[in-house]
Design a protein around this motif. Structure first.
Motif, PDB file in Angstrom:
ATOM      1  N   GLY A   6      -9.301  84.233 -11.846  1.00 25.39           N
ATOM      2  CA  GLY A   6      -8.723  83.196 -10.996  1.00 25.39           C
ATOM      3  C   GLY A   6      -9.396  83.037  -9.653  1.00 25.39           C
ATOM      4  N   GLU A  12      -2.291  86.798 -13.732  1.00 26.59           N
ATOM      5  CA  GLU A  12      -1.118  85.989 -13.390  1.00 26.59           C
ATOM      6  C   GLU A  12       0.179  86.678 -13.815  1.00 26.59           C
ATOM      7  OE1 GLU A  12      -1.290  82.026 -14.830  1.00 26.59           O
ATOM      8  OE2 GLU A  12      -2.955  81.443 -13.540  1.00 26.59           O
ATOM      9  N   LEU A  13       0.164  87.262 -14.991  1.00 29.25           N
ATOM     10  CA  LEU A  13       1.362  87.920 -15.505  1.00 29.25           C
ATOM     11  C   LEU A  13       1.453  89.384 -15.076  1.00 29.25           C
ATOM     12  CD1 LEU A  13       1.363  86.485 -19.158  1.00 29.25           C
ATOM     13  CD2 LEU A  13       2.589  85.625 -17.147  1.00 29.25           C
ATOM     14  N   LYS A  33      -3.128  95.061  -6.828  1.00 29.39           N
ATOM     15  CA  LYS A  33      -3.960  93.986  -6.292  1.00 29.39           C
ATOM     16  C   LYS A  33      -3.794  94.005  -4.782  1.00 29.39           C
ATOM     17  CE  LYS A  33      -3.891  88.903  -6.036  1.00 29.39           C
ATOM     18  NZ  LYS A  33      -3.184  87.693  -6.539  1.00 29.39           N
ATOM     19  N   ASN A  54      -4.140  90.366 -17.705  1.00 34.06           N
ATOM     20  CA  ASN A  54      -3.768  89.032 -17.236  1.00 34.06           C
ATOM     21  C   ASN A  54      -3.317  89.137 -15.792  1.00 34.06           C
ATOM     22  OD1 ASN A  54      -2.045  86.645 -16.667  1.00 34.06           O
ATOM     23  ND2 ASN A  54      -2.480  86.149 -18.805  1.00 34.06           N
TER      24      ASN A  54
END
Length: 445
Positions: free
Chosen positions: A416, A45-46, A53, A43
């Motif tokens: 995303g 976002e989490l 990243k 995930n």
């Protein structure tokens, strides 16, 4: 006995180390198979199973490559922070021709942390060609042999650097456009990636003006062989295969899918009459090679490496030319390159249809849609590791399915961001390039 045990251990370490490298487009000779077992779910976002990243400047849909503890990728950086990059509703007629200065960069990151170690500008200037609104000036994926790093920026030059970013040589292969059906007004951009074989750099340059393969000395950058080709523009990367005492250079193409003797450029076998926009890389499997293309047909062919002559099948004749193992006019892929594992060929087409067949016979196991929702395109190629197939889609969804003859979806992950670069896998981690970032996905310890 002690010496033999030690030798075996050293060989095992060497093999494992080599297997952790991902040295070119789709890894070792384009097979798309990675080492270790990356996570099935994460995930962004989490931060679950996201090791790191890192923001990446500019535009590029080239894939990351990996050698040792370093990751390499390219980018074209213009004056605008976020130059136009979006789906073209005219399907190919929106051609961008920027007039500002761009820099063509080679970037090196630390594999463990994602920290940028160096960022070298190989070339700068006004782009010499146009690009499709879903294309970039940095489409080709780099290649390395662990000492030399070769990068192509198409019309803007071929460059060789050492792994610390020092330029060793550069050469100009001329104007390398990417115009479909030889329509020079539709310059979509060049994308064939260079490959390294022993002491040679090989670049497939199928363009409207001239179609040829350049064989270049890795140490000097001097061209040692030029192989003339016929046919329309090709966006595919070539592959190498050995059969007997002969080394074959295998190239996708519309009317000229071919294998050449790498020592002298002689054409060994060929076939014609397929999709007129060939993109997938030839996939070498033991004693055969898989070639697929679409756009005006969805053909896929399995060719024996020791074949000779014209292998073009007659659609109305069940008899196959000697050397053509099997073929299908309907199950091929337009853009993604297939991947094979344990005798099963996985064909993840750009339209979201996953087809698996027996790699030796072509017999179909299943054909399923990855998503219940129609629409959406997938330009990146699937990769395999740890018994899982990872399939990126342009909208940023990553589909994870299990290997085998039964279709089973394990997860769907949303990155995303637009995701059009094929992933790289090393040491149980998967490296995914989105439009503006590079992710390292792995199990956190």
């Amino acid at each position: 006995m002690i010496f033999r045990t030690l030798l075996l251990a050293l060989c095992t370490v060497a093999l494992n180390s080599f297997g952790n490298n991902w040295p070119s487009f789709r890894g070792q000779n384009g097979n798309g198979i990675g080492s270790g077992s990356p996570p099935v779910t994460w995930n962004v976002e989490l931060g679950k199973n996201v090791i790191w990243k890192t923001p990446v400047p500019g535009l590029s849909i080239s894939s990351p490559i990996i050698w040792g503890d370093r990751v390499f990728l390219t980018a074209a950086v213009g004056a605008e922070k976020h130059p136009e990059f979006k789906h073209d509703p005219t399907w190919g007629y929106r051609i961008l021709r920027e007039k500002d200065n761009w820099s063509f960069n080679v970037i090196c990151l630390d594999k463990k942390s994602g920290r940028v170690l160096w960022d070298t500008t190989a070339h700068s200037g006004i782009p010499q060609q146009g690009r499709h609104s879903e294309s970039t000036y940095a489409n080709p994926t780099p290649a390395t042999d662990g000492k030399n790093l070769v990068v192509s920026f198409g019309s803007h030059g071929l460059y060789c650097l050492d792994l610390d970013g020092k330029l060793l040589w550069q050469t100009d292969l001329g104007h390398l456009s990417g115009a479909p059906s030889d329509n020079k007004k539709l310059d979509w951009g060049y994308s064939s990636s260079p490959i390294i074989h022993e002491d040679k750099v090989i670049v497939q340059c199928d363009t409207p003006l001239r179609a040829f393969i350049a064989v270049i000395d890795l140490q000097t950058g001097k061209e040692t062989l030029s192989i003339n080709r016929r046919g329309t523009t090709t966006w595919a990367t070539p592959s190498i295969a050995k059969t007997g005492n002969r080394t074959l250079l295998i190239c996708n193409g519309y009317q000229n899918a071919s294998a050449f003797d790498l020592t002298n450029g002689k054409r060994i076998w060929w076939f014609a009459g397929r999709g007129d926009i060939p993109v997938p890389r030839p996939l070498v499997l033991d004693d055969s090679v898989i070639l697929t293309a679409a756009h005006g047909g969805r053909s896929i062919h399995s060719v024996s490496l020791d074949a000779t002559g014209d292998l073009t099948p007659n659609p109305g004749d069940n008899r196959l030319p000697p050397g053509l193992n099997w073929w299908s006019p309907r199950r091929g892929s337009y853009i993604p390159t297939p991947v094979a594992h344990e005798g099963i060929l996985y064909i993840a087409a750009e339209n979201g249809i996953m087809t698996t067949v027996d790699a030796k016979t072509g017999k179909q196991h299943y054909q399923e849609r990855l998503s219940a929702r129609r629409g959406g395109m997938a330009y990146a190629s699937p990769v395999i590791a740890g018994g899982h197939v990872y399939i990126p889609r342009n909208d940023g969804k990553i589909y994870v399915i299990s290997t085998g003859t039964q279709f089973r979806t394990l997860a769907t992950i949303d990155m995303g961001e637009t995701t059009m670069a094929s992933p790289a896998i090393s040491d149980g981690r998967i490296f995914i390039r989105t439009l503006h970032h590079l992710y390292c996905i792995g199990t956190k310890k």
